[in-house]
Design a protein around this motif. Structure first.
Motif, PDB file in Angstrom:
ATOM      1  N   ILE A   1       6.965  -2.121 -10.631  1.00 34.56           N
ATOM      2  CA  ILE A   1       5.796  -1.740 -10.359  1.00 34.56           C
ATOM      3  C   ILE A   1       4.790  -0.565 -10.777  1.00 34.56           C
ATOM      4  O   ILE A   1       3.892   0.308 -10.345  1.00 34.56           O
TER       5      ILE A   1
ATOM      6  N   THR B   1      -0.493  -1.470  -8.959  1.00 37.68           N
ATOM      7  CA  THR B   1       0.351  -2.099  -8.748  1.00 37.68           C
ATOM      8  C   THR B   1       0.249  -3.668  -9.003  1.00 37.68           C
ATOM      9  O   THR B   1      -0.943  -3.892  -7.825  1.00 37.68           O
TER      10      THR B   1
ATOM     11  N   THR C   1       2.398  -8.657  -7.008  1.00 36.75           N
ATOM     12  CA  THR C   1       3.954  -7.903  -7.338  1.00 36.75           C
ATOM     13  C   THR C   1       3.975  -7.794  -5.901  1.00 36.75           C
ATOM     14  O   THR C   1       5.174  -7.841  -5.238  1.00 36.75           O
ATOM     15  N   ALA C   2       2.937  -6.910  -4.820  1.00 39.32           N
ATOM     16  CA  ALA C   2       2.895  -6.225  -3.757  1.00 39.32           C
ATOM     17  C   ALA C   2       3.169  -7.311  -2.761  1.00 39.32           C
ATOM     18  O   ALA C   2       4.203  -7.228  -1.617  1.00 39.32           O
TER      19      ALA C   2
ATOM     20  N   CYS D   1       4.219   5.461  -4.756  1.00 35.91           N
ATOM     21  CA  CYS D   1       3.112   4.521  -4.765  1.00 35.91           C
ATOM     22  C   CYS D   1       2.298   4.341  -3.821  1.00 35.91           C
ATOM     23  O   CYS D   1       3.080   4.906  -3.519  1.00 35.91           O
ATOM     24  N   ASN D   2       1.848   3.453  -3.492  1.00 38.06           N
ATOM     25  CA  ASN D   2       1.381   3.053  -1.878  1.00 38.06           C
ATOM     26  C   ASN D   2       2.546   3.359  -0.958  1.00 38.06           C
ATOM     27  O   ASN D   2       3.533   2.500  -1.884  1.00 38.06           O
TER      28      ASN D   2
ATOM     29  N   ILE E   1       4.956  -0.167  -0.833  1.00 40.09           N
ATOM     30  CA  ILE E   1       5.983  -0.555  -1.899  1.00 40.09           C
ATOM     31  C   ILE E   1       6.723   0.562  -1.851  1.00 40.09           C
ATOM     32  O   ILE E   1       8.009   0.397  -1.779  1.00 40.09           O
TER      33      ILE E   1
END
Length: 155
Positions: free
Chosen positions: A65, A72, A76-77, A128-129, A132
């Motif tokens: 990530i 990211t 991948t997300a 990160c968000n 995730i």
């Protein structure tokens, strides 16, 4: 145990080598690594179908990530979201575990943080968000660090 190797690594100049090394590391820890490149598919639809099939057959997903083109990688997300929906165990690794506020905020107003484009930066202390960070076990470091954490967790 099958591990789906997720991340933008396939786009890196030496992506094939990285994925090959990550698969070898899986073997070192007693796991089987599944790479998005394993299919040899070339069309977008075939790559997508192989990716989905591989995620369905995997037990665990380990995702890179690290920031890629800003945050990211979107593929991948998607893979992390699908893994969550399938009830798979999710591990993610990054070299920068600072919070999103530490990484992106340039100003604060009334307890809210904003980036250089005046967009709000979520302030949950996550790297990160939240979509995730919440479902994943996030490890600082590289693919092998995430493998080590997985190996420790299943003992």
């Amino acid at each position: 145990m099958k591990i789906f190797i997720s991340g933008p690594d396939i786009f890196y100049k030496d992506g094939e080598k990285i994925l090959s090394e990550n698969k070898k590391l899986c073997g070192k820890y007693g796991f089987e690594g599944i790479s998005p490149l394993d299919s040899g598919a070339e069309s977008a639809e075939d790559i997508f179908k192989y990716d989905v099939k591989s995620l369905e057959s995997a037990d665990v997903i380990i995702s890179n990530i690290n920031s890629f083109r800003g945050e990211t990688d979107p593929g991948t997300a998607f893979e992390i979201g699908m893994a969550y929906a399938l009830g798979k165990k999710i591990y993610a690794y990054t070299s920068d575990i600072r919070s999103t506020v530490q990484k992106y905020a340039v100003k604060e107003e009334n307890g809210k943080y904003f980036d250089s484009n005046s967009n709000e930066v979520e302030n949950f202390g996550l790297p990160c968000n939240l979509m995730i960070s919440v479902p994943a076990i996030i490890v600082e470091g590289d693919f092998e660090a995430a493998l080590k954490k997985l190996a420790e967790d299943i003992k």
